[in-house]
Design a protein around this motif. Structure first.
Motif, PDB file in Angstrom:
ATOM      1  N   ARG A 367      -1.706   7.890   4.170  1.00  0.00           N
ATOM      2  CA  ARG A 367      -2.554   7.231   3.188  1.00  0.00           C
ATOM      3  C   ARG A 367      -1.710   6.577   2.100  1.00  0.00           C
ATOM      4  O   ARG A 367      -2.001   5.458   1.664  1.00  0.00           O
ATOM      5  CB  ARG A 367      -3.534   8.248   2.601  1.00  0.00           C
ATOM      6  CG  ARG A 367      -4.556   7.608   1.650  1.00  0.00           C
ATOM      7  CD  ARG A 367      -5.549   8.637   1.096  1.00  0.00           C
ATOM      8  NE  ARG A 367      -6.418   9.130   2.149  1.00  0.00           N
ATOM      9  CZ  ARG A 367      -6.393  10.371   2.625  1.00  0.00           C
ATOM     10  NH1 ARG A 367      -5.500  11.237   2.154  1.00  0.00           N
ATOM     11  NH2 ARG A 367      -7.201  10.736   3.567  1.00  0.00           N
ATOM     12  N   GLU A 368      -0.635   7.259   1.678  1.00  0.00           N
ATOM     13  CA  GLU A 368       0.236   6.682   0.653  1.00  0.00           C
ATOM     14  C   GLU A 368       0.926   5.421   1.175  1.00  0.00           C
ATOM     15  O   GLU A 368       0.998   4.399   0.493  1.00  0.00           O
ATOM     16  CB  GLU A 368       1.270   7.719   0.222  1.00  0.00           C
ATOM     17  CG  GLU A 368       0.657   8.900  -0.531  1.00  0.00           C
ATOM     18  CD  GLU A 368       1.714   9.949  -0.866  1.00  0.00           C
ATOM     19  OE1 GLU A 368       2.885   9.761  -0.396  1.00  0.00           O
ATOM     20  OE2 GLU A 368       1.391  10.940  -1.546  1.00  0.00           O
ATOM     21  N   ARG A 369       1.435   5.518   2.444  1.00  0.00           N
ATOM     22  CA  ARG A 369       2.077   4.331   3.012  1.00  0.00           C
ATOM     23  C   ARG A 369       1.080   3.194   3.151  1.00  0.00           C
ATOM     24  O   ARG A 369       1.403   2.021   2.920  1.00  0.00           O
ATOM     25  CB  ARG A 369       2.684   4.661   4.373  1.00  0.00           C
ATOM     26  CG  ARG A 369       3.917   5.543   4.284  1.00  0.00           C
ATOM     27  CD  ARG A 369       4.683   5.520   5.605  1.00  0.00           C
ATOM     28  NE  ARG A 369       3.878   5.968   6.720  1.00  0.00           N
ATOM     29  CZ  ARG A 369       3.762   7.242   7.105  1.00  0.00           C
ATOM     30  NH1 ARG A 369       4.420   8.201   6.437  1.00  0.00           N
ATOM     31  NH2 ARG A 369       3.005   7.560   8.122  1.00  0.00           N
ATOM     32  N   LEU A 370      -0.174   3.527   3.502  1.00  0.00           N
ATOM     33  CA  LEU A 370      -1.203   2.503   3.648  1.00  0.00           C
ATOM     34  C   LEU A 370      -1.520   1.865   2.302  1.00  0.00           C
ATOM     35  O   LEU A 370      -1.708   0.638   2.222  1.00  0.00           O
ATOM     36  CB  LEU A 370      -2.461   3.135   4.255  1.00  0.00           C
ATOM     37  CG  LEU A 370      -3.632   2.184   4.512  1.00  0.00           C
ATOM     38  CD1 LEU A 370      -3.207   1.104   5.500  1.00  0.00           C
ATOM     39  CD2 LEU A 370      -4.834   2.956   5.054  1.00  0.00           C
ATOM     40  N   GLY A 371      -1.569   2.692   1.210  1.00  0.00           N
ATOM     41  CA  GLY A 371      -1.834   2.124  -0.119  1.00  0.00           C
ATOM     42  C   GLY A 371      -0.718   1.169  -0.524  1.00  0.00           C
ATOM     43  O   GLY A 371      -0.989   0.081  -1.056  1.00  0.00           O
ATOM     44  N   ARG A 372       0.545   1.618  -0.310  1.00  0.00           N
ATOM     45  CA  ARG A 372       1.648   0.739  -0.673  1.00  0.00           C
ATOM     46  C   ARG A 372       1.607  -0.552   0.154  1.00  0.00           C
ATOM     47  O   ARG A 372       1.842  -1.658  -0.367  1.00  0.00           O
ATOM     48  CB  ARG A 372       2.972   1.457  -0.452  1.00  0.00           C
ATOM     49  CG  ARG A 372       3.208   2.608  -1.451  1.00  0.00           C
ATOM     50  CD  ARG A 372       4.658   3.063  -1.407  1.00  0.00           C
ATOM     51  NE  ARG A 372       5.014   3.608  -0.108  1.00  0.00           N
ATOM     52  CZ  ARG A 372       4.885   4.888   0.244  1.00  0.00           C
ATOM     53  NH1 ARG A 372       4.380   5.770  -0.624  1.00  0.00           N
ATOM     54  NH2 ARG A 372       5.223   5.293   1.442  1.00  0.00           N
ATOM     55  N   ALA A 373       1.300  -0.397   1.422  1.00  0.00           N
ATOM     56  CA  ALA A 373       1.238  -1.596   2.253  1.00  0.00           C
ATOM     57  C   ALA A 373       0.101  -2.508   1.835  1.00  0.00           C
ATOM     58  O   ALA A 373       0.227  -3.742   1.845  1.00  0.00           O
ATOM     59  CB  ALA A 373       1.060  -1.195   3.722  1.00  0.00           C
ATOM     60  N   ALA A 374      -1.040  -1.901   1.400  1.00  0.00           N
ATOM     61  CA  ALA A 374      -2.171  -2.725   0.961  1.00  0.00           C
ATOM     62  C   ALA A 374      -1.813  -3.497  -0.305  1.00  0.00           C
ATOM     63  O   ALA A 374      -2.140  -4.686  -0.438  1.00  0.00           O
ATOM     64  CB  ALA A 374      -3.396  -1.843   0.731  1.00  0.00           C
ATOM     65  N   THR A 375      -1.157  -2.800  -1.248  1.00  0.00           N
ATOM     66  CA  THR A 375      -0.746  -3.480  -2.483  1.00  0.00           C
ATOM     67  C   THR A 375       0.227  -4.611  -2.173  1.00  0.00           C
ATOM     68  O   THR A 375       0.093  -5.736  -2.685  1.00  0.00           O
ATOM     69  CB  THR A 375      -0.084  -2.477  -3.427  1.00  0.00           C
ATOM     70  OG1 THR A 375      -1.007  -1.401  -3.676  1.00  0.00           O
ATOM     71  CG2 THR A 375       0.306  -3.128  -4.747  1.00  0.00           C
ATOM     72  N   PHE A 376       1.205  -4.331  -1.303  1.00  0.00           N
ATOM     73  CA  PHE A 376       2.185  -5.366  -0.939  1.00  0.00           C
ATOM     74  C   PHE A 376       1.506  -6.531  -0.205  1.00  0.00           C
ATOM     75  O   PHE A 376       1.789  -7.711  -0.487  1.00  0.00           O
ATOM     76  CB  PHE A 376       3.280  -4.739  -0.062  1.00  0.00           C
ATOM     77  CG  PHE A 376       4.279  -5.728   0.444  1.00  0.00           C
ATOM     78  CD1 PHE A 376       5.270  -6.220  -0.388  1.00  0.00           C
ATOM     79  CD2 PHE A 376       4.189  -6.199   1.753  1.00  0.00           C
ATOM     80  CE1 PHE A 376       6.182  -7.142   0.091  1.00  0.00           C
ATOM     81  CE2 PHE A 376       5.097  -7.115   2.222  1.00  0.00           C
ATOM     82  CZ  PHE A 376       6.099  -7.588   1.385  1.00  0.00           C
ATOM     83  N   ASN A 377       0.589  -6.172   0.677  1.00  0.00           N
ATOM     84  CA  ASN A 377      -0.075  -7.229   1.449  1.00  0.00           C
ATOM     85  C   ASN A 377      -0.953  -8.082   0.534  1.00  0.00           C
ATOM     86  O   ASN A 377      -1.054  -9.307   0.716  1.00  0.00           O
ATOM     87  CB  ASN A 377      -0.913  -6.621   2.568  1.00  0.00           C
ATOM     88  CG  ASN A 377      -0.048  -6.046   3.667  1.00  0.00           C
ATOM     89  OD1 ASN A 377       1.106  -6.437   3.825  1.00  0.00           O
ATOM     90  ND2 ASN A 377      -0.591  -5.106   4.437  1.00  0.00           N
ATOM     91  N   ALA A 378      -1.650  -7.426  -0.440  1.00  0.00           N
ATOM     92  CA  ALA A 378      -2.499  -8.204  -1.361  1.00  0.00           C
ATOM     93  C   ALA A 378      -1.660  -9.189  -2.167  1.00  0.00           C
ATOM     94  O   ALA A 378      -2.036 -10.363  -2.331  1.00  0.00           O
ATOM     95  CB  ALA A 378      -3.261  -7.254  -2.299  1.00  0.00           C
TER      96      ALA A 378
END
Length: 529
Positions: A367-378
């Motif tokens: 979940r943490e990796r997904l949050g970081r990836a979501a922020t980076f992707n946004a």
């Protein structure tokens, strides 16, 4: 006085004196025989005449052979040959010399002929014409035999008789003179003529040639010693047998031929096999073949029997696999139980080590990796949108409404065309579905029980709506629903009818039980009938 004597001498011209001397010499000597050695001979002149000299140890005389005489000479002149000539003495006024005009020429005795023969033999041997490596084997059974001989002599009759006695064979005779001045030329022409046949004309090509002549003196056989005959025999592509003279006679053609027969009759025997011998040999070969086949069969039979004895019996081959199968079958149940218990133990040990924390922690980390990836992707998506908006703005400034008119018009036309095709496709699809639905409806109607009810049947249901197929399954006073083609009818079953049906059912059961218990088919098994 001397002057007067000189004045009384008759006066001649050179021609008169020359011709006078010529007449005197011819009248005084005429036809003479002269012995001497040939000298200065260089062959025939272009005119066909031959000029040479005859000499001994003390003198010499010119000689000439006219063209007509030269072609009929039995022996041709050769340098250094001692000969005896017959001719006429004459003079040649043009040179004031005398000469002999030769009419006949013959070697000076057998010794001279033998010397000439030996010299010619050495010459041809030096060219390799007599080498054994050049000689070819004779065919075993020639279909056609060519014979070069005289057709009127006893030789051809003896040879044909020999062919008839041994094995009849097709014979082609090339008639030649076997003695005389033209013998050598005719024999060499016959050999070359046989070789020139191609086998496609009226005459077949011989498989074997025989040059034959009876016995005679050295002079009689001299035609077969000529160089032309020897070279023709050497050039022959067809195997050749020389049968010239008797066993003690020999000629140069005997040395160059592929085989030399002592007599013409023996040449015929060598040419073809004997028919009786062939039959005997064929019988021997057949018997040998039979013995060989019989011996091979016996050997193969013995080997087969030995191999058969060495092979194990079928039941012996199956003993070990059968025992292995029984052992494996006995161990299979235990092995399955053991494998199940071992798998259950391994599963229980794994279940003990399992814990929710082992799953929860990877989930939190994911979940943490997904949050970081979501922020980076946004953030990256916003940057991409900004860059694309800038590029589109630049391109929009360069765009003109007129540039889109033509593609828009084409798109509209294409859209209208596709819309028309879509309407047609929908219509066709609906029509096909309608036809299929109609067909299914007809099938449903034909399979539905309604069509059965239309034929006069009824459908009976109980109070719960279940279909009743047997009267025995309906209890007394049970409510029944009877469906007809035009509607439903409610009914109840009477108690007397139920008891009658029950007793009838029991009787049928009692009658069928003994049969099921005692009936057996042919294999000893029970039957349900």
């Amino acid at each position: 006085m001397q002057a007067e004597l000189l004045s009384n001498i008759a006066e001649f011209t050179v021609s008169e004196l020359s011709f006078a001397i010529k007449r005197t010499v011819e009248d005084a000597y005429g036809l003479v025989r002269l012995r001497g050695e040939i000298s200065g001979y260089r062959g025939q002149h272009s005119s066909g005449h031959a000029y040479l000299c005859l000499k001994d140890d003390k003198a010499r005389i010119d000689a000439v052979i006219w063209r007509g005489t030269f072609s009929h000479l039995k022996f041709k002149p050769e340098e250094g040959l001692e000969v005896i000539v017959t001719g006429r003495i004459t003079t040649f006024p043009g040179k004031s010399s005398y000469q002999i005009v030769i009419e006949q020429l013959e070697p000076a005795g057998a010794g001279a002929l033998m010397a000439l023969l030996e010299e010619r033999k050495k010459k041809l041997a030096a060219e390799g014409l007599f080498d054994e490596s050049r000689k070819r084997p004779l065919p075993f059974w020639p279909e056609v035999v060519g014979i070069v001989t005289s057709p009127t002599g006893a030789v051809i009759r003896d040879m044909l008789h020999g062919f008839t006695e041994r094995c009849p064979t097709r014979v082609i005779v090339w008639p030649v003179r076997v003695q005389g001045e033209t013998c050598g030329a005719e024999v060499s022409a016959a050999i070359r003529g046989f070789n020139a046949l191609d086998g496609f004309g009226p005459l077949p090509r011989p498989d074997l040639l025989i040059v034959a002549r009876g016995g005679g003196s050295l002079e009689d056989l001299w035609g077969f010693n000529e160089e032309a005959v020897v070279r023709a025999a050497a050039e022959s592509a067809i195997p050749l047998i020389s049968a010239v003279g008797h066993e003690t006679d020999w000629t140069l053609i005997d040395l160059v031929a592929d085989a030399r027969a002592p007599t013409p009759t023996k040449a015929a025997e060598w040419a073809v096999p004997k028919h009786a011998d062939l039959i005997i040999r064929l019988g021997e070969c057949i018997e040998r073949a039979r013995r060989c086949v019989r011996r091979n069969l016996e050997q193969l039979r013995a080997e087969f029997r030995g191999a058969e004895r060495g092979l194990p019996r079928p039941h012996t081959l199956l003993q070990v696999p059968r025992q292995r199968l029984d052992t494996a079958g006995a161990r299979l149940g235990q092995a399955l139980i053991y494998f199940t218990e071992r798998s259950r133990g391994r599963f229980e040990r794994s279940a003990v080590r399992l814990s929710p924390r082992l799953v929860a922690r990877p989930i939190v980390e994911a979940r943490e990796r997904l949050g970081r990836a979501a922020t980076f992707n946004a953030r990256a998506f916003r940057d991409v949108i900004v860059r694309k908006r800038e590029r589109w703005t630049v391109r929009a400034e360069r765009l003109n409404a007129g540039l889109l008119a033509t593609p828009t018009q084409r798109g509209i036309e294409r859209l209208l065309m596709l819309a028309a095709r879509a309407d047609q496709a929908v219509t066709n699809l609906a029509h096909r579905h309608r036809q299929r639905l109609a067909a299914l409806g007809q099938l449903l109607q034909s399979l539905s029980h309604k069509s059965v009810l239309e034929r006069g049947f009824a459908l009976v249901r109980d109070a719960d709506g279940r279909v009743i197929r047997r009267a025995a399954s309906v209890s007394a006073a049970a409510a029944l629903d009877i469906e007809f083609a035009d509607g439903h009818v409610q009914a109840h079953r009477a108690a007397a009818d139920a008891e009658a049906d029950t007793s009838a059912s029991r009787r049928r059961s009692a009658a069928q039980v003994p049969r099921r218990a005692t009936s057996k088919d042919k294999d000893g098994q029970g039957t349900l009938l």
